[in-house]
Design a protein around this motif. Structure first.
Motif, PDB file in Angstrom:
ATOM      1  N   ARG A  30      -0.688  -5.714  -7.980  1.00 16.98           N
ATOM      2  CA  ARG A  30      -1.761  -6.227  -7.128  1.00 16.98           C
ATOM      3  C   ARG A  30      -1.956  -5.326  -5.907  1.00 16.98           C
ATOM      4  O   ARG A  30      -3.084  -5.010  -5.526  1.00 16.98           O
ATOM      5  CB  ARG A  30      -1.428  -7.647  -6.680  1.00 16.98           C
ATOM      6  N   ARG A  31      -0.861  -4.916  -5.287  1.00 18.08           N
ATOM      7  CA  ARG A  31      -0.971  -4.057  -4.105  1.00 18.08           C
ATOM      8  C   ARG A  31      -1.554  -2.701  -4.481  1.00 18.08           C
ATOM      9  O   ARG A  31      -2.345  -2.124  -3.734  1.00 18.08           O
ATOM     10  CB  ARG A  31       0.400  -3.885  -3.456  1.00 18.08           C
ATOM     11  N   PHE A  32      -1.166  -2.189  -5.647  1.00  7.93           N
ATOM     12  CA  PHE A  32      -1.688  -0.893  -6.083  1.00  7.93           C
ATOM     13  C   PHE A  32      -3.182  -0.978  -6.362  1.00  7.93           C
ATOM     14  O   PHE A  32      -3.948  -0.079  -5.981  1.00  7.93           O
ATOM     15  CB  PHE A  32      -0.945  -0.418  -7.332  1.00  7.93           C
ATOM     16  N   LEU A  33      -3.624  -2.046  -7.009  1.00  7.31           N
ATOM     17  CA  LEU A  33      -5.030  -2.184  -7.366  1.00  7.31           C
ATOM     18  C   LEU A  33      -5.912  -2.428  -6.153  1.00  7.31           C
ATOM     19  O   LEU A  33      -7.130  -2.254  -6.236  1.00  7.31           O
ATOM     20  CB  LEU A  33      -5.202  -3.324  -8.377  1.00  7.31           C
ATOM     21  N   ARG A  34      -5.328  -2.852  -5.033  1.00  6.40           N
ATOM     22  CA  ARG A  34      -6.107  -3.027  -3.809  1.00  6.40           C
ATOM     23  C   ARG A  34      -6.388  -1.703  -3.116  1.00  6.40           C
ATOM     24  O   ARG A  34      -7.215  -1.646  -2.210  1.00  6.40           O
ATOM     25  CB  ARG A  34      -5.379  -3.966  -2.851  1.00  6.40           C
ATOM     26  N   ASN A  35      -5.689  -0.654  -3.525  1.00  5.14           N
ATOM     27  CA  ASN A  35      -5.861   0.655  -2.909  1.00  5.14           C
ATOM     28  C   ASN A  35      -6.999   1.393  -3.612  1.00  5.14           C
ATOM     29  O   ASN A  35      -6.872   1.816  -4.762  1.00  5.14           O
ATOM     30  CB  ASN A  35      -4.557   1.459  -3.016  1.00  5.14           C
ATOM     31  N   LYS A  36      -8.128   1.530  -2.931  1.00  2.00           N
ATOM     32  CA  LYS A  36      -9.305   2.140  -3.551  1.00  2.00           C
ATOM     33  C   LYS A  36      -9.067   3.610  -3.882  1.00  2.00           C
ATOM     34  O   LYS A  36      -9.521   4.107  -4.911  1.00  2.00           O
ATOM     35  CB  LYS A  36     -10.512   1.997  -2.624  1.00  2.00           C
ATOM     36  N   GLY A  37      -8.352   4.308  -3.015  1.00  2.00           N
ATOM     37  CA  GLY A  37      -8.064   5.709  -3.289  1.00  2.00           C
ATOM     38  C   GLY A  37      -7.232   5.885  -4.543  1.00  2.00           C
ATOM     39  O   GLY A  37      -7.478   6.792  -5.344  1.00  2.00           O
ATOM     40  N   ALA A  38      -6.240   5.006  -4.734  1.00  2.00           N
ATOM     41  CA  ALA A  38      -5.400   5.085  -5.932  1.00  2.00           C
ATOM     42  C   ALA A  38      -6.206   4.795  -7.189  1.00  2.00           C
ATOM     43  O   ALA A  38      -6.005   5.432  -8.235  1.00  2.00           O
ATOM     44  CB  ALA A  38      -4.232   4.112  -5.814  1.00  2.00           C
ATOM     45  N   LEU A  39      -7.126   3.839  -7.115  1.00  2.00           N
ATOM     46  CA  LEU A  39      -7.968   3.534  -8.272  1.00  2.00           C
ATOM     47  C   LEU A  39      -8.866   4.719  -8.618  1.00  2.00           C
ATOM     48  O   LEU A  39      -9.071   5.036  -9.792  1.00  2.00           O
ATOM     49  CB  LEU A  39      -8.813   2.294  -7.986  1.00  2.00           C
ATOM     50  N   ILE A  40      -9.399   5.368  -7.583  1.00  2.79           N
ATOM     51  CA  ILE A  40     -10.206   6.567  -7.843  1.00  2.79           C
ATOM     52  C   ILE A  40      -9.352   7.632  -8.505  1.00  2.79           C
ATOM     53  O   ILE A  40      -9.787   8.310  -9.443  1.00  2.79           O
ATOM     54  CB  ILE A  40     -10.808   7.083  -6.527  1.00  2.79           C
ATOM     55  N   GLY A  41      -8.112   7.795  -8.032  1.00  2.00           N
ATOM     56  CA  GLY A  41      -7.210   8.772  -8.641  1.00  2.00           C
ATOM     57  C   GLY A  41      -6.928   8.471 -10.096  1.00  2.00           C
ATOM     58  O   GLY A  41      -6.889   9.377 -10.934  1.00  2.00           O
TER      59      GLY A  41
END
Length: 305
Positions: A30-41
């Motif tokens: 959940r914390r990872f998916l809240r990070n927009k930069g990580a999702l773009i990556g």
């Protein structure tokens, strides 16, 4: 009765008691998916993986095939990324070069993470002479010009990507992470569960594998993602200088090295592999930042779990 008087039914009041405990993996996700930069990556990395796998299959020419009627021509309907001076299709070469660079990066990242984890934790747990020897080796490797050694060995290997990967694993990549893991493991070895496992009669390696390594798993995941970036950059630098992957095999570094010499006359030979390299390193860096924020409970970047 008191609950009913304030408008709360017994069923609603019982819900918190029946609520299932959220697993740590779910919280991290959940914390990872809240990070927009990580999702773009993640999205960019998936697109690059698809391009590396599907690109050679859909390319109008193979990466070794020569088109003598299209020497150093710009992008066209026949050659989507143009051609080089020998008539090789640049689209196919970029796709295969990205594929090769990814294979080297993943192999090196897995190898260096595994070696650094074992060396760092065992040195911290066993201590004594073994710790002094391992730290002496680590500190010696940190001051040796490893890039020059890697360049000489890679050049003698004839540009074989597998040998380059093994050299990067055993000579270049493992000692910096091992030093960090050793520092962290010094505090872990003093924890109560490690002492309890020792008093229970478990062997040293079993304690390391079952009790110490799982507690630095977040650090190992981040080291792996950053190791991919380091391996890509190192391989690119070697190939750019002529010490890395050599023809007939290709990599992003080799393509960028060739394209740099024709930057004015044929810029497409430089810009396409350079764009692939940039997207790969940036996407992995964004993923590493997202993992760091998701696995760090003190970080506010991932939002509330």
């Amino acid at each position: 009765m008191a609950l009913e008087s304030i408008g709360v039914s017994p069923e609603i009041a019982d819900k918190p008691k029946n609520r299932k405990r959220t697993s740590m993996l779910t919280l991290y996700t959940r914390r990872f998916l809240r990070n927009k930069g990580a999702l773009i990556g993640i999205v960019v990395l998936l697109l690059l993986v698809i391009f590396a796998i599907v690109g050679p299959l859909i390319a109008p020419y193979s990466y070794t095939e020569l088109d003598f009627l299209a020497l150093r021509q710009g992008p066209s309907a026949d050659h989507w990324f143009g051609t080089n001076g020998s008539g090789n299709d640049n689209f196919a070469q970029v796709a295969v070069g990205l594929q090769r660079s990814m294979m080297i990066a993943v192999l090196v990242a897995v190898g260096t993470t595994a070696i650094s984890a074992i060396v760092g934790t065992t040195a911290a747990y066993f201590g004594g002479r073994y710790e002094r020897i391992m730290l002496a080796i680590i500190h010696f490797m940190m001051v040796v010009p490893n890039f020059l050694i890697l360049a000489m060995i890679s050049n003698d290997a004839g540009g074989n990507w597998l040998i380059i990967s093994l050299v990067m694993i055993f000579i270049v990549g493992w000692f910096f992470p091992a030093r960090i893991i050793w520092t962290l493991s010094l505090s872990i070895r003093e924890r109560e569960y490690v002492h309890a496992a020792r008093y229970a009669g478990l062997s040293g390696m079993r304690i390391v594998l079952r009790h110490m390594l799982p507690n630095i798993g977040s650090l190992l995941v981040i080291n792996f993602t950053l190791g991919v970036v380091t391996a890509v950059i190192t391989e690119t630098g070697l190939s750019f200088l002529g010490f890395g992957v050599k023809l007939p095999d290709v990599s992003l570094g080799a393509l960028i090295g060739y394209g740099a010499s024709t930057l004015v006359s044929a810029p497409w030979l430089f810009y396409f592999p350079a764009a692939a390299l940039t997207l790969l390193t940036v996407s992995m860096a964004l993923i590493a930042d997202g993992l760091r924020d998701a696995l760090d409970p003190t970080s506010a970047a991932g939002g509330r779990a």
